[in-house]
Design a protein around this motif. Structure first.
Motif, PDB file in Angstrom:
ATOM      1  N   SER A 114      90.801  35.952 -10.444  1.00 40.33           N
ATOM      2  CA  SER A 114      90.822  35.643  -9.014  1.00 40.33           C
ATOM      3  C   SER A 114      89.892  34.477  -8.727  1.00 40.33           C
ATOM      4  CB  SER A 114      90.372  36.858  -8.190  1.00 40.33           C
ATOM      5  OG  SER A 114      91.160  37.986  -8.448  1.00 40.33           O
ATOM      6  N   GLN A 161      87.870  34.338   1.211  1.00 45.25           N
ATOM      7  CA  GLN A 161      89.238  34.700   0.866  1.00 45.25           C
ATOM      8  C   GLN A 161      89.389  34.772  -0.648  1.00 45.25           C
ATOM      9  OE1 GLN A 161      92.715  31.987   1.740  1.00 45.25           O
ATOM     10  NE2 GLN A 161      93.245  33.663   3.122  1.00 45.25           N
ATOM     11  N   THR A 164      91.055  38.767   2.948  1.00 48.97           N
ATOM     12  CA  THR A 164      90.176  37.896   3.735  1.00 48.97           C
ATOM     13  C   THR A 164      89.113  38.703   4.462  1.00 48.97           C
ATOM     14  OG1 THR A 164      91.983  36.316   4.075  1.00 48.97           O
ATOM     15  CG2 THR A 164      90.095  36.154   5.562  1.00 48.97           C
ATOM     16  N   PRO A 186      93.131  40.253  -7.985  1.00 43.95           N
ATOM     17  CA  PRO A 186      92.712  39.993  -6.600  1.00 43.95           C
ATOM     18  C   PRO A 186      92.337  41.251  -5.825  1.00 43.95           C
ATOM     19  CG  PRO A 186      94.569  38.595  -7.147  1.00 43.95           C
ATOM     20  CD  PRO A 186      94.371  39.513  -8.322  1.00 43.95           C
ATOM     21  N   THR A 197      95.700  39.939   3.164  1.00 46.26           N
ATOM     22  CA  THR A 197      95.448  38.544   2.775  1.00 46.26           C
ATOM     23  C   THR A 197      94.147  38.391   1.988  1.00 46.26           C
ATOM     24  OG1 THR A 197      94.317  38.119   4.876  1.00 46.26           O
ATOM     25  CG2 THR A 197      96.695  37.689   4.790  1.00 46.26           C
ATOM     26  N   ARG A 238      91.831  34.661  -3.718  1.00 47.12           N
ATOM     27  CA  ARG A 238      93.148  34.126  -4.050  1.00 47.12           C
ATOM     28  C   ARG A 238      93.453  34.377  -5.522  1.00 47.12           C
ATOM     29  NH1 ARG A 238      92.435  28.228  -0.984  1.00 47.12           N
ATOM     30  NH2 ARG A 238      92.258  29.074   1.158  1.00 47.12           N
ATOM     31  N   GLU A 255      87.292  31.859  -2.559  1.00 47.51           N
ATOM     32  CA  GLU A 255      87.104  30.674  -1.722  1.00 47.51           C
ATOM     33  C   GLU A 255      86.283  31.083  -0.500  1.00 47.51           C
ATOM     34  OE1 GLU A 255      88.029  27.747  -2.610  1.00 47.51           O
ATOM     35  OE2 GLU A 255      89.843  27.874  -3.850  1.00 47.51           O
TER      36      GLU A 255
END
Length: 244
Positions: free
Chosen positions: A209, A199, A180, A152, A178, A201, A212
């Protein structure tokens, strides 16, 4: 004589509405939706001016009423200069086969949430699953999150670098904690603003990863497919090239 005068006045009003709507929205002097409404209203006023002009043209056919004919002719010409391009543009928009949806996501259950922009309320940025999921799932090909075979942290760095190169994208927020990123894209003509959030994840294993993404328009109920295309375009840019 009165229809000829009304034709010219309505045609001038239509031209003013068109100019103020386009230039005002483009220059940020009026809100995008207000400019768009003026654009649509200019067509209605142009059609009204055209009708008055045709009536005025008929009524000034008698020699004693000929002095009013130039006004009717001017009204007809000016109304056509407004009605034809605006009407053609409206016809093109209405003929586009896009559904009435302005919020697209790769995850219906847990869509990426917006933190910014602060000028919008939290409620206005929430994803309405009951409203949007049935439309998106029916009208568009399935939009899955993008899998990258990277951790990630590495995937987030790649996403951030890629987002910074997208034409027209303005990154307004990024949070490494996060993974993001949020940004906006503003349309060229009416300056409509679309918000997007990406984002990263964790994937199904430690070295993968899932990217999204959610993209939504602030105004209107439809988006002419722009939000769906934005996500697909960004994923295509990130997608590793297939081995030949």
């Amino acid at each position: 004589m009165i229809p000829a005068w009304l034709s010219m006045l309505d045609a001038i009003l239509a031209a003013v509405l068109l100019g103020v709507g386009l230039l005002g929205a483009h220059l940020g002097m009026v809100l995008p939706m207000a400019g768009f409404s003026m654009f649509l209203l200019s067509f209605a006023m142009a059609i009204l001016a055209l009708l008055f002009g045709l009536v005025g043209l008929a009524r000034t056919s008698a020699p004693e009423r000929r002095p009013g004919r130039p006004k009717a002719v001017a009204g007809i010409v000016l109304s056509l200069l407004v009605a034809v391009p605006v009407g053609f543009t409206m016809w093109r928009w209405m003929s586009m086969p896009y559904p009435e949806i302005n919020d697209i996501t790769t995850d219906y259950t847990n869509p990426p949430a917006f933190v910014r922009p602060p000028e919008l309320s939290a409620d206005s940025m929430k994803y309405d699953r009951a409203k949007f999921e049935p439309v998106q799932s029916k009208e568009y090909p399935k939009l899955d999150p993008l899998r990258l075979d990277e951790k990630p942290e590495d995937a987030f760095a790649k996403v951030k670098a890629g987002a910074s190169t997208m034409p027209g994208w303005i990154i307004v927020y990024d949070d490494p904690a996060t993974h993001t990123i949020e940004g906006i894209e503003i349309s060229k003509l009416f300056r409509f603003c679309d918000d997007f959030v990406i984002q990263v994840r964790p994937g199904p294993d430690a070295n993968s990863s899932l990217i999204e993404m959610r993209s939504r328009s602030r105004d209107g109920t439809g988006d002419f497919g722009v939000n769906y295309k934005r996500i697909r375009g960004f994923f295509a840019m990130l997608q590793p090239a297939s081995p030949s």
